[in-house]
Design an enzyme around this catalytic site. Sequence first.
Site, PDB file in Angstrom:
ATOM      1  N   LEU A  49       0.681  -1.280  -0.472  1.00 41.80           N
ATOM      2  CA  LEU A  49       0.196   0.141   0.012  1.00 41.80           C
ATOM      3  C   LEU A  49       0.685   1.215  -0.385  1.00 41.80           C
ATOM      4  O   LEU A  49       1.842   1.403   0.667  1.00 41.80           O
ATOM      5  CB  LEU A  49      -0.748  -0.020   1.134  1.00 41.80           C
ATOM      6  CG  LEU A  49      -2.229  -0.518   1.264  1.00 41.80           C
ATOM      7  CD1 LEU A  49      -2.372  -0.527   2.437  1.00 41.80           C
ATOM      8  CD2 LEU A  49      -3.059  -0.412   0.430  1.00 41.80           C
ATOM      9  N   ASP A  50       0.570   2.320  -1.106  1.00 45.18           N
ATOM     10  CA  ASP A  50       1.274   3.352  -0.832  1.00 45.18           C
ATOM     11  C   ASP A  50       0.675   4.156   0.440  1.00 45.18           C
ATOM     12  O   ASP A  50       0.463   3.797   1.869  1.00 45.18           O
ATOM     13  CB  ASP A  50       0.653   4.114  -1.954  1.00 45.18           C
ATOM     14  CG  ASP A  50       0.133   4.278  -3.338  1.00 45.18           C
ATOM     15  OD1 ASP A  50       1.811   3.538  -3.290  1.00 45.18           O
ATOM     16  OD2 ASP A  50      -0.096   4.513  -3.965  1.00 45.18           O
TER      17      ASP A  50
END
Length: 309
Positions: A49-50
Site C-alpha cells: 500500500l502507498d
Amino acid sequence: MNAPRTRVQRRPVHGVLLLDKPLGLSSNDALQKAKWLLRAEKAGHTGTLDPMATGVLPLCFGAATKFSQLHLDADKTYEAVAKLGVKTSTGDAEGEVIERRDVPAQIDLAALAVEFTGEMKQVPPMHSALKKDGKALYEYARAGVEVEREARDITVHSLAIAQIGADELKFVAQVSKGTYIRTLGEDIGEAIGCGAHLVSLRRVATGPFKIDQCVTLAQLEAMNEEERLAKLLPVEALLPDHERVTLPPEDAGRFLSGMRRRGNWADHEQVAVFGPDTILGTAHVKAGELIPGRLLAPTEIEQILGTRT
C-alpha cells in the site's frame, strides 16, 4: 553515555497478521515494526500500500511467506475521496498542483458509476513501482522523465459514488489486481470535465480479509506477547479457495518428502494438503495423482504444532 540497545531475541513465528496500516508509513516499515513486536524470524507481505493509503495489509510470518504470492491476484476493495477541479503531478495529495478547473454544478453520479464499472484499459501512473528497463517508474518521474506505458486490462467489479461536498466525491470500488485507484480517481475527474486527485485512500478488503478483522500497530504495541500471537491467523488462511485434502500419517510423510500420492481425487489445480494435525503444503491433482507444490519444512510443522500444545 548512551545505554546499549537491547537485542531482540528472534523466534519462529508462523501465520498471517491482518494489519490496519497507518497513514504515512510504507508497507515495509509497517511490516518491520510488526515483525519486531512479534520477535519473528521471517516475514513478508502480500503486496504493498502507498504511504498515503491506510487499511488492510496482510503480513505473512514464517511458513505463511511461502504462500504470500498467491494472494497478489486477489480482488481488493477501496474507499477513496477525490478532490475535484485540481490535478496533481502524482494523482494524490502528495504531488504538486499542475492544473485547476471549475467543477460543474451538476454531476451525473449514476452515469459515472456505469461508465467506470466493468472491464476496461488503464494506463499505470508514472508515480508507481512498476519497472521499465529495471528501474521503477517513479524514479523516472522524479527525474522529470515521462515513460510510455502500455495500458493494462483491469476490471472494476462494482463502483459506488457519492458527492460529499461541492468539490469532493467519495467512491467505493471493488477491483481486480493491478488496478490503480489514483488513476481511477483521475479518470473519473476527467470524465466530469474538471480533473481530480485523491486526498484519501483506504483499503477495506483484500480477498477474504476485511478491515474489521485487522489490528493497528498501536493496538499491537499495547498487547503482551501472548495476545499478539493470538492475533495471528493460521497459514492456511491464505488458501481459502483451495480444495482441501487430508492425508493419513504414512502418506503425509511421503508427501512432505516430495512424493506423489495416488487417491480417489478429482482433478483440481489448487489443493491445500493437510496431515492429521496441520497443513503440509499445496498441490494439484491430475488423473488421481496428488502432485506436490509448495511444501512446509518438517521443522516448520514441528514449530506450528509446538505452539498449539
